[in-house]
Design a protein around this motif. Structure first.
Motif, PDB file in Angstrom:
ATOM      1  N   LYS A 160    -109.754 -37.819 -53.295  1.00  0.00           N
ATOM      2  CA  LYS A 160    -110.004 -37.059 -54.523  1.00  0.00           C
ATOM      3  C   LYS A 160    -109.213 -35.756 -54.548  1.00  0.00           C
ATOM      4  O   LYS A 160    -108.777 -35.299 -55.614  1.00  0.00           O
ATOM      5  N   ARG A 161    -109.012 -35.149 -53.391  1.00  0.00           N
ATOM      6  CA  ARG A 161    -108.235 -33.908 -53.359  1.00  0.00           C
ATOM      7  C   ARG A 161    -106.786 -34.166 -53.759  1.00  0.00           C
ATOM      8  O   ARG A 161    -106.162 -33.349 -54.445  1.00  0.00           O
ATOM      9  N   ILE A 162    -106.241 -35.289 -53.335  1.00  0.00           N
ATOM     10  CA  ILE A 162    -104.875 -35.649 -53.723  1.00  0.00           C
ATOM     11  C   ILE A 162    -104.804 -35.874 -55.230  1.00  0.00           C
ATOM     12  O   ILE A 162    -103.890 -35.383 -55.907  1.00  0.00           O
ATOM     13  N   TYR A 163    -105.779 -36.598 -55.751  1.00  0.00           N
ATOM     14  CA  TYR A 163    -105.827 -36.857 -57.197  1.00  0.00           C
ATOM     15  C   TYR A 163    -105.965 -35.559 -57.982  1.00  0.00           C
ATOM     16  O   TYR A 163    -105.239 -35.337 -58.967  1.00  0.00           O
ATOM     17  N   ASP A 164    -106.873 -34.695 -57.551  1.00  0.00           N
ATOM     18  CA  ASP A 164    -107.070 -33.424 -58.258  1.00  0.00           C
ATOM     19  C   ASP A 164    -105.797 -32.584 -58.240  1.00  0.00           C
ATOM     20  O   ASP A 164    -105.474 -31.895 -59.230  1.00  0.00           O
ATOM     21  N   SER A 165    -105.067 -32.624 -57.127  1.00  0.00           N
ATOM     22  CA  SER A 165    -103.815 -31.874 -57.031  1.00  0.00           C
ATOM     23  C   SER A 165    -102.786 -32.420 -58.009  1.00  0.00           C
ATOM     24  O   SER A 165    -102.052 -31.649 -58.655  1.00  0.00           O
ATOM     25  N   PHE A 166    -102.736 -33.742 -58.150  1.00  0.00           N
ATOM     26  CA  PHE A 166    -101.808 -34.344 -59.105  1.00  0.00           C
ATOM     27  C   PHE A 166    -102.166 -33.941 -60.537  1.00  0.00           C
ATOM     28  O   PHE A 166    -101.293 -33.556 -61.332  1.00  0.00           O
ATOM     29  N   ILE A 167    -103.448 -34.043 -60.855  1.00  0.00           N
ATOM     30  CA  ILE A 167    -103.883 -33.702 -62.215  1.00  0.00           C
ATOM     31  C   ILE A 167    -103.587 -32.234 -62.524  1.00  0.00           C
ATOM     32  O   ILE A 167    -103.103 -31.883 -63.618  1.00  0.00           O
ATOM     33  N   ALA A 168    -103.878 -31.356 -61.593  1.00  0.00           N
ATOM     34  CA  ALA A 168    -103.636 -29.927 -61.826  1.00  0.00           C
ATOM     35  C   ALA A 168    -102.149 -29.624 -61.993  1.00  0.00           C
ATOM     36  O   ALA A 168    -101.754 -28.801 -62.832  1.00  0.00           O
ATOM     37  N   ARG A 169    -101.318 -30.277 -61.212  1.00  0.00           N
ATOM     38  CA  ARG A 169     -99.878 -29.981 -61.227  1.00  0.00           C
ATOM     39  C   ARG A 169     -99.190 -30.555 -62.459  1.00  0.00           C
ATOM     40  O   ARG A 169     -98.310 -29.912 -63.043  1.00  0.00           O
ATOM     41  N   TYR A 170     -99.590 -31.753 -62.887  1.00  0.00           N
ATOM     42  CA  TYR A 170     -98.830 -32.438 -63.931  1.00  0.00           C
ATOM     43  C   TYR A 170     -99.588 -32.644 -65.253  1.00  0.00           C
ATOM     44  O   TYR A 170     -98.954 -32.819 -66.292  1.00  0.00           O
ATOM     45  N   ILE A 171    -100.910 -32.679 -65.212  1.00  0.00           N
ATOM     46  CA  ILE A 171    -101.658 -33.038 -66.423  1.00  0.00           C
ATOM     47  C   ILE A 171    -102.353 -31.818 -67.029  1.00  0.00           C
ATOM     48  O   ILE A 171    -102.022 -31.384 -68.138  1.00  0.00           O
ATOM     49  N   ASP A 172    -103.313 -31.255 -66.326  1.00  0.00           N
ATOM     50  CA  ASP A 172    -104.091 -30.143 -66.902  1.00  0.00           C
ATOM     51  C   ASP A 172    -103.318 -28.827 -66.895  1.00  0.00           C
ATOM     52  O   ASP A 172    -103.450 -28.031 -67.824  1.00  0.00           O
ATOM     53  N   GLN A 173    -102.574 -28.572 -65.860  1.00  0.00           N
ATOM     54  CA  GLN A 173    -101.747 -27.358 -65.727  1.00  0.00           C
ATOM     55  C   GLN A 173    -102.490 -26.101 -66.225  1.00  0.00           C
ATOM     56  O   GLN A 173    -102.146 -25.527 -67.263  1.00  0.00           O
ATOM     57  N   PRO A 174    -103.521 -25.688 -65.517  1.00  0.00           N
ATOM     58  CA  PRO A 174    -104.353 -24.565 -65.984  1.00  0.00           C
ATOM     59  C   PRO A 174    -103.555 -23.280 -66.232  1.00  0.00           C
ATOM     60  O   PRO A 174    -103.963 -22.455 -67.063  1.00  0.00           O
ATOM     61  N   ASN A 175    -102.434 -23.097 -65.576  1.00  0.00           N
ATOM     62  CA  ASN A 175    -101.619 -21.892 -65.785  1.00  0.00           C
ATOM     63  C   ASN A 175    -100.398 -22.144 -66.657  1.00  0.00           C
ATOM     64  O   ASN A 175     -99.528 -21.270 -66.776  1.00  0.00           O
ATOM     65  N   GLY A 176    -100.334 -23.315 -67.277  1.00  0.00           N
ATOM     66  CA  GLY A 176     -99.175 -23.640 -68.107  1.00  0.00           C
ATOM     67  C   GLY A 176     -99.169 -22.847 -69.415  1.00  0.00           C
ATOM     68  O   GLY A 176    -100.216 -22.684 -70.052  1.00  0.00           O
ATOM     69  N   ARG A 177     -97.978 -22.395 -69.795  1.00  0.00           N
ATOM     70  CA  ARG A 177     -97.853 -21.627 -71.042  1.00  0.00           C
ATOM     71  C   ARG A 177     -98.087 -22.508 -72.254  1.00  0.00           C
ATOM     72  O   ARG A 177     -98.709 -22.104 -73.241  1.00  0.00           O
ATOM     73  N   LEU A 210     -86.816 -32.258 -62.618  1.00  0.00           N
ATOM     74  CA  LEU A 210     -88.222 -32.313 -62.210  1.00  0.00           C
ATOM     75  C   LEU A 210     -88.983 -33.247 -63.128  1.00  0.00           C
ATOM     76  O   LEU A 210     -88.461 -33.730 -64.136  1.00  0.00           O
ATOM     77  N   PHE A 211     -90.242 -33.476 -62.766  1.00  0.00           N
ATOM     78  CA  PHE A 211     -91.080 -34.421 -63.503  1.00  0.00           C
ATOM     79  C   PHE A 211     -92.177 -33.722 -64.287  1.00  0.00           C
ATOM     80  O   PHE A 211     -92.651 -32.632 -63.929  1.00  0.00           O
ATOM     81  N   GLY A 212     -92.607 -34.400 -65.335  1.00  0.00           N
ATOM     82  CA  GLY A 212     -93.829 -34.069 -66.043  1.00  0.00           C
ATOM     83  C   GLY A 212     -94.594 -35.351 -66.285  1.00  0.00           C
ATOM     84  O   GLY A 212     -94.026 -36.448 -66.218  1.00  0.00           O
ATOM     85  N   ALA A 213     -95.892 -35.248 -66.569  1.00  0.00           N
ATOM     86  CA  ALA A 213     -96.714 -36.436 -66.821  1.00  0.00           C
ATOM     87  C   ALA A 213     -97.764 -36.120 -67.863  1.00  0.00           C
ATOM     88  O   ALA A 213     -98.193 -34.960 -68.012  1.00  0.00           O
ATOM     89  N   GLU A 267     -96.857 -35.214 -74.243  1.00  0.00           N
ATOM     90  CA  GLU A 267     -97.576 -34.355 -73.306  1.00  0.00           C
ATOM     91  C   GLU A 267     -96.822 -34.261 -71.975  1.00  0.00           C
ATOM     92  O   GLU A 267     -96.798 -33.206 -71.331  1.00  0.00           O
ATOM     93  N   ALA A 268     -96.198 -35.373 -71.567  1.00  0.00           N
ATOM     94  CA  ALA A 268     -95.422 -35.356 -70.330  1.00  0.00           C
ATOM     95  C   ALA A 268     -94.224 -34.418 -70.446  1.00  0.00           C
ATOM     96  O   ALA A 268     -93.860 -33.724 -69.482  1.00  0.00           O
ATOM     97  N   ILE A 269     -93.609 -34.376 -71.615  1.00  0.00           N
ATOM     98  CA  ILE A 269     -92.474 -33.464 -71.818  1.00  0.00           C
ATOM     99  C   ILE A 269     -92.932 -32.016 -71.753  1.00  0.00           C
ATOM    100  O   ILE A 269     -92.281 -31.162 -71.143  1.00  0.00           O
ATOM    101  N   VAL A 270     -94.078 -31.728 -72.369  1.00  0.00           N
ATOM    102  CA  VAL A 270     -94.632 -30.370 -72.292  1.00  0.00           C
ATOM    103  C   VAL A 270     -94.961 -30.029 -70.848  1.00  0.00           C
ATOM    104  O   VAL A 270     -94.730 -28.904 -70.381  1.00  0.00           O
ATOM    105  N   SER A 271     -95.499 -30.987 -70.108  1.00  0.00           N
ATOM    106  CA  SER A 271     -95.804 -30.777 -68.685  1.00  0.00           C
ATOM    107  C   SER A 271     -94.542 -30.378 -67.935  1.00  0.00           C
ATOM    108  O   SER A 271     -94.542 -29.419 -67.137  1.00  0.00           O
TER     109      SER A 271
END
Length: 568
Positions: free
Chosen positions: A434-451, A538-541, A553-557
């Protein structure tokens, strides 16, 4: 330091008090070219040999649970105790006979020394049992004859013969139905000609028949030599024993040298018919031979072991409850970590192997580093790969795919591994799934610090240029709603154009892929985009029920990650 140094210097001198075990004179041995092709007769000695070695011997409940497990696994011969040695064992033997619900094809076995009063008590314990096995023994080794009993070979042989006569006479008076087993205890420390003489004398007294064969148990009571020596001893006895066709040659190996499994397998190749052992090798000193490992070793060679080990977790749980012992994490087939890979190269190979097995749809199991399919013993694939600082992209990808249905493109596997590597290096611990999954979601999907956040979009034809479309999109930038517009040959191309213009940063799509999520999410889809930007790639998702929305959404990511790299 000085103590350690002098101890190591003393080892050569100390070694002089030990002697190499003599070779067996059997020049035309055949066992090295043999192959195990069928399961032996199995006899569990957990409730006797295993129990007597416990710090806290089993009470009735612990014994009853173990007994039921052994029945469920398919043991046809179970040594339930030493009823003449204690009231507890006597009472348990009576319970097995009267209330144990023993199937008719299962023989209860009990151990007894070659002493008249103990033999009488043993028959009392088994009264009413169906085809029970009276297992009688006396020690025959040269060392014990000389040091313990102060008897010569004729004296030791007479003890065995007298017991054999008394047991066969008592069985006849009781109406028959008994089976017999004799063990020259410490067989491996007994000269072969002496062991043969004593065993032949017992055979002559018992007079085994095709319908009631004598079990001749040749125990490695103490493992004293390399496994090939035990195999030679067994082949020699099989060749020379009287009435071989009516004798079942049985093994009872211990593990003093740590080679009990190998010794048993070679001895089976040498002609033995039967194996006595315990679940996971519990027993005196370093333990008895492990029948679960033996059985599953056969299973991996395409041989039906005729023991049901499919519920390995239940077997482990009952073992640990009844014995009050813990199975090591690296124990073959059952240990917590035996279907786990930490090394990156191992993880990658397992990941590819699992995909190949699914694609081939072949009945043959071929996965690197996994000699057995964990599902065959009731284990799941969830713990095959666990992630720490030694882990590679293949392992991380496998976790996300198997547990969450996220099938990362190869280049994204490489990129995301760097993030996981950073976390594991900083924290120095294994990361759960779950920690790996949460890290993926935070980095590419939710991006809590994303502009940037994607809100909506519309497309319509560009009347000025044939085949082009205008994409009008709504995003938020730092929480403020913005409307952007661009042109392209489709929604993705047009949105990238709009975003590049708005940000003043040239980005372009290098690669794009998408798939439906395999686990839950109400048939949501995940899209991956690999983009080029002035600083590299780099990647987005993005995840959404609408695949076009997931793509945007992946492009915005990806754009958020570009801005992060540029410090904006």
């Amino acid at each position: 330091m000085s103590n350690t140094h002098s101890a190591s210097k003393g080892m050569p001198d100390a070694a002089k008090k030990y002697r190499a075990y003599p070779q067996i004179d059997i020049a035309d041995r055949t066992w090295p070219s043999k192959t195990i092709t069928k399961a032996p007769i199995w006899c569990s000695v957990d409730l006797r040999d295993g129990n007597q070695s416990l710090v806290n011997p089993m009470g009735h409940d612990r014994k009853a649970r173990m007994f039921q497990l052994l029945l469920d696994m398919g043991f046809k011969e179970i040594e339930i105790g030493f009823p003449s040695a204690s009231q507890t064992d006597f009472d348990f033997a009576r319970w097995c006979v009267e209330q144990g619900n023993v199937p008719k094809d299962v023989s209860l076995q009990v151990l007894v020394q070659c002493r008249p009063e103990l033999i009488t008590r043993t028959f009392e314990a088994l009264e009413g049992a169906h085809q029970p096995i009276i297992h009688f023994y006396n020690s025959t080794s040269e060392l014990q004859r000389r040091v313990v009993f102060a008897k010569d070979v004729p004296g030791i042989k007479q003890i065995a013969v007298d017991a054999a006569k008394m047991i066969s006479d008592m069985a006849a008076k009781a109406g028959g139905g008994y089976r017999f087993e004799y063990s020259p205890e410490s067989f491996t420390g007994t000269e072969l000609d002496v062991a043969l003489e004593i065993c032949n004398a017992v055979i002559a007294e018992i007079k085994p028949t095709p319908d009631n064969k004598l079990i001749l148990n040749l125990p490695s009571t103490v493992e004293m030599a390399t496994p090939n020596i035990y195999a030679d001893q067994i082949e020699w006895m099989c060749r020379n024993i009287d009435n071989r066709e009516n004798v079942i040659i049985s093994l009872h190996p211990h593990n003093d040298r740590g080679t009990g499994i190998a010794a048993t397998e070679l001895a089976l190749m040498a002609g033995a018919d039967r194996v006595e052992g315990t679940l996971f090798g519990n027993g005196e000193r370093t333990g008895n031979v492990d029948v679960v490992t033996l059985a599953l070793n056969m299973y991996t060679q395409g041989i039906d072991p005729e023991l049901d080990c499919s519920e390995i977790e239940r077997i482990k749980a009952v073992y640990e409850y009844s014995n009050e012992m813990t199975i090591p994490e690296r124990h073959p087939y059952v240990g917590e970590l035996v279907y786990t890979a930490f090394s990156g190269s191992h993880q990658d190979a397992i990941n590819k192997g699992m995909k190949a097995v699914k694609k081939a749809n072949s009945p043959v199991w071929e996965v690197p580093y996994l000699p057995i399919d964990p599902q065959d013993v009731g284990r799941s694939y969830e713990a095959i790969i666990r992630i720490n600082s030694q882990s590679g992209k293949g392992g991380i990808a496998y976790i996300l795919q198997e547990d969450y249905g996220i099938n990362l493109p190869r280049n994204l596997q490489v990129e995301f591994r760097e993030e996981i590597q950073r976390i594991t290096d900083e924290e120095g611990v294994e990361l759960p799934s779950k920690r790996i999954y949460d890290s993926f979601i935070a980095r590419y999907i939710d991006q809590p610090n994303g502009r940037l956040k994607f809100v909506d979009h519309h497309t319509y034809p560009d009347t000025a240029v044939k085949g082009m479309r205008i994409v009008a999109a709504e995003i938020t930038d730092g929480g403020e709603v913005k409307r952007i517009e661009g042109k392209g040959n489709g929604p993705i191309d047009g949105f990238v154009n709009a975003l590049s213009t708005y940000l003043g940063v040239e980005i372009s799509v290098r690669d794009y892929s998408e798939h439906s999520l395999q686990h839950g999410s109400n048939a949501a889809a995940i899209a991956y985009v690999e983009i080029d930007h002035p600083g590299g790639r780099l990647f987005g998702a993005g995840i959404n029920k609408n695949i076009v929305t997931a793509s945007l959404e992946a492009i915005v990511s990806a754009a958020n990650r570009v801005l992060e790299l540029r410090g904006k």
